[in-house]
Design a protein around this motif. Structure first.
Motif, PDB file in Angstrom:
ATOM      1  N   GLN A  32      39.442  51.223 -55.141  1.00  0.00           N
ATOM      2  CA  GLN A  32      39.838  52.359 -54.550  1.00  0.00           C
ATOM      3  C   GLN A  32      39.372  53.051 -53.534  1.00  0.00           C
ATOM      4  OE1 GLN A  32      39.693  54.246 -58.735  1.00  0.00           O
ATOM      5  NE2 GLN A  32      41.710  53.146 -59.419  1.00  0.00           N
ATOM      6  N   ALA A  33      38.182  53.020 -53.403  1.00  0.00           N
ATOM      7  CA  ALA A  33      37.578  53.665 -52.208  1.00  0.00           C
ATOM      8  C   ALA A  33      38.062  53.205 -50.909  1.00  0.00           C
ATOM      9  CB  ALA A  33      36.023  53.676 -52.653  1.00  0.00           C
ATOM     10  N   MET A  34      38.034  51.662 -51.141  1.00  0.00           N
ATOM     11  CA  MET A  34      38.742  50.873 -49.885  1.00  0.00           C
ATOM     12  C   MET A  34      40.122  51.129 -49.719  1.00  0.00           C
ATOM     13  SD  MET A  34      36.346  47.508 -50.539  1.00  0.00           S
ATOM     14  CE  MET A  34      36.902  46.493 -49.109  1.00  0.00           C
ATOM     15  N   GLY A  35      40.793  51.900 -50.446  1.00  0.00           N
ATOM     16  CA  GLY A  35      42.063  52.025 -50.295  1.00  0.00           C
ATOM     17  C   GLY A  35      43.032  51.129 -51.152  1.00  0.00           C
ATOM     18  N   SER A  36      42.658  50.563 -52.014  1.00  0.00           N
ATOM     19  CA  SER A  36      43.415  49.741 -53.151  1.00  0.00           C
ATOM     20  C   SER A  36      44.369  48.718 -52.226  1.00  0.00           C
ATOM     21  CB  SER A  36      44.207  50.423 -53.989  1.00  0.00           C
ATOM     22  OG  SER A  36      43.201  51.692 -54.721  1.00  0.00           O
ATOM     23  N   PRO A  37      43.702  47.942 -51.548  1.00  0.00           N
ATOM     24  CA  PRO A  37      44.466  47.048 -50.727  1.00  0.00           C
ATOM     25  C   PRO A  37      45.227  45.867 -51.542  1.00  0.00           C
ATOM     26  CG  PRO A  37      42.127  46.452 -50.545  1.00  0.00           C
ATOM     27  CD  PRO A  37      42.181  47.895 -51.165  1.00  0.00           C
ATOM     28  N   SER A  95      32.128  35.717 -39.539  1.00  0.00           N
ATOM     29  CA  SER A  95      32.212  36.911 -38.870  1.00  0.00           C
ATOM     30  C   SER A  95      33.206  37.878 -39.638  1.00  0.00           C
ATOM     31  CB  SER A  95      32.954  36.978 -37.636  1.00  0.00           C
ATOM     32  OG  SER A  95      34.142  36.442 -37.509  1.00  0.00           O
ATOM     33  N   SER A  96      34.540  37.109 -40.253  1.00  0.00           N
ATOM     34  CA  SER A  96      35.451  37.886 -41.252  1.00  0.00           C
ATOM     35  C   SER A  96      34.849  38.312 -42.398  1.00  0.00           C
ATOM     36  CB  SER A  96      36.561  36.925 -41.578  1.00  0.00           C
ATOM     37  OG  SER A  96      37.411  36.551 -40.330  1.00  0.00           O
ATOM     38  N   LEU A  97      33.912  37.519 -43.154  1.00  0.00           N
ATOM     39  CA  LEU A  97      33.294  37.752 -44.230  1.00  0.00           C
ATOM     40  C   LEU A  97      32.240  38.881 -43.903  1.00  0.00           C
ATOM     41  CD1 LEU A  97      32.526  34.330 -45.980  1.00  0.00           C
ATOM     42  CD2 LEU A  97      33.753  36.132 -46.989  1.00  0.00           C
ATOM     43  N   ILE A  98      31.375  38.805 -42.996  1.00  0.00           N
ATOM     44  CA  ILE A  98      30.619  40.003 -42.867  1.00  0.00           C
ATOM     45  C   ILE A  98      31.193  41.156 -42.593  1.00  0.00           C
ATOM     46  CG2 ILE A  98      28.800  40.697 -41.086  1.00  0.00           C
ATOM     47  CD1 ILE A  98      28.013  37.599 -40.662  1.00  0.00           C
ATOM     48  N   ALA A  99      32.192  41.099 -42.045  1.00  0.00           N
ATOM     49  CA  ALA A  99      33.177  42.428 -41.601  1.00  0.00           C
ATOM     50  C   ALA A  99      33.532  43.027 -42.964  1.00  0.00           C
ATOM     51  CB  ALA A  99      34.276  42.109 -40.636  1.00  0.00           C
ATOM     52  N   SER A 100      34.109  42.138 -43.722  1.00  0.00           N
ATOM     53  CA  SER A 100      34.449  42.575 -45.072  1.00  0.00           C
ATOM     54  C   SER A 100      32.920  43.340 -45.953  1.00  0.00           C
ATOM     55  CB  SER A 100      35.237  41.602 -45.889  1.00  0.00           C
ATOM     56  OG  SER A 100      35.643  41.961 -46.962  1.00  0.00           O
ATOM     57  N   PHE A 101      32.072  42.456 -46.031  1.00  0.00           N
ATOM     58  CA  PHE A 101      30.806  42.984 -46.579  1.00  0.00           C
ATOM     59  C   PHE A 101      30.508  44.560 -46.211  1.00  0.00           C
ATOM     60  CE2 PHE A 101      29.604  38.213 -47.513  1.00  0.00           C
ATOM     61  CZ  PHE A 101      30.636  38.315 -48.748  1.00  0.00           C
ATOM     62  N   GLU A 102      30.795  44.495 -44.865  1.00  0.00           N
ATOM     63  CA  GLU A 102      30.263  45.848 -44.327  1.00  0.00           C
ATOM     64  C   GLU A 102      31.240  46.977 -44.782  1.00  0.00           C
ATOM     65  OE1 GLU A 102      30.313  44.967 -40.291  1.00  0.00           O
ATOM     66  OE2 GLU A 102      28.278  44.167 -40.158  1.00  0.00           O
ATOM     67  N   ARG A 103      32.572  46.628 -44.905  1.00  0.00           N
ATOM     68  CA  ARG A 103      33.464  47.651 -45.444  1.00  0.00           C
ATOM     69  C   ARG A 103      33.241  47.882 -46.905  1.00  0.00           C
ATOM     70  NH1 ARG A 103      36.841  44.691 -41.868  1.00  0.00           N
ATOM     71  NH2 ARG A 103      37.500  43.254 -43.302  1.00  0.00           N
ATOM     72  N   ILE A 104      32.911  46.890 -47.909  1.00  0.00           N
ATOM     73  CA  ILE A 104      32.648  47.058 -49.160  1.00  0.00           C
ATOM     74  C   ILE A 104      31.186  47.769 -49.313  1.00  0.00           C
ATOM     75  CG2 ILE A 104      31.825  45.742 -51.274  1.00  0.00           C
ATOM     76  CD1 ILE A 104      33.593  43.474 -50.056  1.00  0.00           C
ATOM     77  N   GLU A 105      30.319  47.595 -48.462  1.00  0.00           N
ATOM     78  CA  GLU A 105      29.045  48.368 -48.393  1.00  0.00           C
ATOM     79  C   GLU A 105      29.200  49.654 -48.189  1.00  0.00           C
ATOM     80  OE1 GLU A 105      24.637  48.449 -48.809  1.00  0.00           O
ATOM     81  OE2 GLU A 105      26.432  47.251 -49.701  1.00  0.00           O
ATOM     82  N   ALA A 106      30.378  49.993 -47.354  1.00  0.00           N
ATOM     83  CA  ALA A 106      30.526  51.433 -47.056  1.00  0.00           C
ATOM     84  C   ALA A 106      31.113  52.194 -48.072  1.00  0.00           C
ATOM     85  CB  ALA A 106      31.262  51.585 -45.701  1.00  0.00           C
ATOM     86  N   ALA A 107      32.077  51.708 -48.947  1.00  0.00           N
ATOM     87  CA  ALA A 107      32.800  52.044 -50.001  1.00  0.00           C
ATOM     88  C   ALA A 107      32.037  52.407 -51.325  1.00  0.00           C
ATOM     89  CB  ALA A 107      34.011  51.278 -50.168  1.00  0.00           C
ATOM     90  N   ARG A 108      31.103  51.313 -51.652  1.00  0.00           N
ATOM     91  CA  ARG A 108      30.443  51.432 -52.727  1.00  0.00           C
ATOM     92  C   ARG A 108      29.554  52.308 -53.153  1.00  0.00           C
ATOM     93  NH1 ARG A 108      25.374  49.509 -53.961  1.00  0.00           N
ATOM     94  NH2 ARG A 108      24.252  48.738 -52.274  1.00  0.00           N
ATOM     95  N   GLY A 109      28.985  53.131 -52.107  1.00  0.00           N
ATOM     96  CA  GLY A 109      28.115  54.236 -52.265  1.00  0.00           C
ATOM     97  C   GLY A 109      26.701  53.735 -53.097  1.00  0.00           C
ATOM     98  N   GLU A 110      26.553  54.241 -54.261  1.00  0.00           N
ATOM     99  CA  GLU A 110      25.230  53.970 -55.269  1.00  0.00           C
ATOM    100  C   GLU A 110      25.952  52.965 -56.296  1.00  0.00           C
ATOM    101  OE1 GLU A 110      22.257  54.784 -54.382  1.00  0.00           O
ATOM    102  OE2 GLU A 110      23.354  55.715 -52.747  1.00  0.00           O
TER     103      GLU A 110
END
Length: 424
Positions: A32-37, A95-110
């Motif tokens: 949901q923090a990622m926008g519920s894609p 590169s696509s996986l890494i970019a996605s993991f970075e988005r997940i990391e930014a959204a997950r908080g703690e």
């Protein structure tokens, strides 16, 4: 700090102290923090004890044959993590996986996600960004509390239900079936691929108000000398070519995949191209380490059959082959029913080469532990023990004669080691 893919995967294994932590709250919050894609306009979810990977591969090939863009998420992988996420049958790149993991990391908080949850969210994210027409999502463990279940599937599939992962899912088929039924949604189709499913599965599906279609009742298989016939209760039927995937069980997997597409075909496929898509998909579907013939003399066949139900399918396949001595290269994890696997194959195996997997994973059984169980179940069976898969495979090749077979089977770790030995 930027990470390469290997560093990201190692990091994910440290983020959560639990390698498995069932539950949807954490992963749903991050989604949901990622926008519920939404991964795709249409989603098919595939659960089951065995047959999930093959069914996903069949669906993927059939949908691609209908000129639809398809995203497929499966696990575990054999050689490369990228195998888990495919778009139009191509593995996503680093590169696509890494970019996605970075988005997940930014959204997950703690919130502490598991390794599998990171991968699930990456698949949903990448499919949404790629604009696929259909997403086919394989459930990792169970169903009700698996991360994949944050998505409401348009069609759900339960391939088979048998005893596996009992420490998480329950001690009997009814309990395990109830967990797998959790992927169903009210008013939406759920395809049950097993002829005799446990009552627990059927009870929960009825309680959830799903539109149940059962193998042998609502659809089914009639095999004949020139191919096979798929039929449906609506009086629809198709004469089809044999699946390219080996083993008698693949007819059931194919029938289940076709039933899922049939449930959606008004929105996806027209009557004029449904038959063509199914036929082409049957011919083109491929998946590694499912009775995969690696060639050689003697021939090596590799399979990820790691529980008694899968071993029974292996036994059925062996019974259908021309008579020949079979040398087994076998390795297993500590949480598997090794005795049940050995009993299912019985005297079909002429010599056992037992491979220790303890050097590959903390969950791996030693060859000595495998030998102790083999001697209890088949006291007369000839066997050798080996420290690892490479040693066991070399010994089998030395002992087997031309015209005999080497069946390398068991854990994904064993299959991965065999495929790596031949260069993928």
């Amino acid at each position: 700090m930027s990470r390469n893919l290997a560093e990201w995967l190692a990091y994910q294994e440290r983020v959560n102290v639990h390698s498995i932590e069932l539950g949807l709250e954490r992963v749903r919050s991050v989604w949901q923090a990622m926008g519920s894609p939404a991964p795709a306009p249409r989603v098919i979810t595939v659960a089951g004890t065995n047959g999930k990977g093959s069914t996903v591969a069949l669906l993927e090939a059939m949908l691609r044959a209908a000129d639809l863009r398809v995203g497929a998420f499966t696990s575990p992988h054999l050689l490369d993590y990228n195998e888990r996420i495919r778009i139009d049958r191509s593995h996503v790149d680093d590169s696509s996986l890494i970019a996605s993991f970075e988005r997940i990391e930014a959204a997950r908080g703690e919130l502490p996600l598991t390794y599998f949850e990171f991968g699930t969210l990456a698949a949903l994210d990448l499919f949404a960004r790629a604009g696929v027409d259909v997403a086919v999502l394989e459930v990792g463990l169970g169903g009700r509390l698996d991360a994949v279940n944050i998505i409401d599937a348009d069609v759900a599939i339960v391939t088979t239900v048998d005893l596996d992962h009992m420490e998480w899912l329950g001690a009997d088929r009814d309990s395990i079936g109830r967990e797998k039924a959790g992927i169903a949604r009210a008013g939406r189709p759920v395809i049950v691929g097993e002829l005799a499913p446990p009552q627990g599965l059927l009870d929960v599906l009825a309680a959830r108000g799903a539109q149940v279609e059962r193998a042998g009742i609502d659809f089914g298989v009639e095999r004949h000398v020139d191919g096979w016939r798929w039929w449906h209760r609506d009086r629809g039927a198709m004469e089809l070519p044999d699946p390219a995937l080996a083993a008698p069980v693949q007819y059931a997997n194919a029938a289940t995949a076709i039933a899922a597409l049939h449930a959606l075909w008004g929105n996806l496929l027209t009557p004029s191209n449904f038959f063509a898509a199914v036929s082409t998909g049957l011919h083109e579907a491929r998946i590694d380490a499912r009775l995969q013939w690696l060639g050689g003399e003697p021939a090596v066949i590799v399979d990820v059959g790691h529980n008694p139900q899968a071993a029974r399918a292996l036994a059925e396949w062996l019974d259908a082959q021309p008579a020949a001595r079979v040398h087994a290269v076998y390795g297993a994890l500590a949480d598997k029913d090794v005795a049940g696997v050995i009993a299912a194959l019985g005297t079909r195996i002429h010599h056992w080469h037992l491979a220790g997997l303890d050097q590959l994973t903390p969950r791996g059984l030693t060859a000595a532990a495998l030998a102790a169980t083999l001697q209890q179940v088949l006291p007369w069976a000839p066997f050798d023990t080996h420290a690892d898969v490479a040693e066991a495979l070399a010994a089998a090749r030395d002992l087997a004669r031309p015209g005999e077979r080497i069946l390398a089977f068991g854990s994904f770790f064993l299959a991965s080691a065999v495929l790596a030995e031949r260069g993928g």
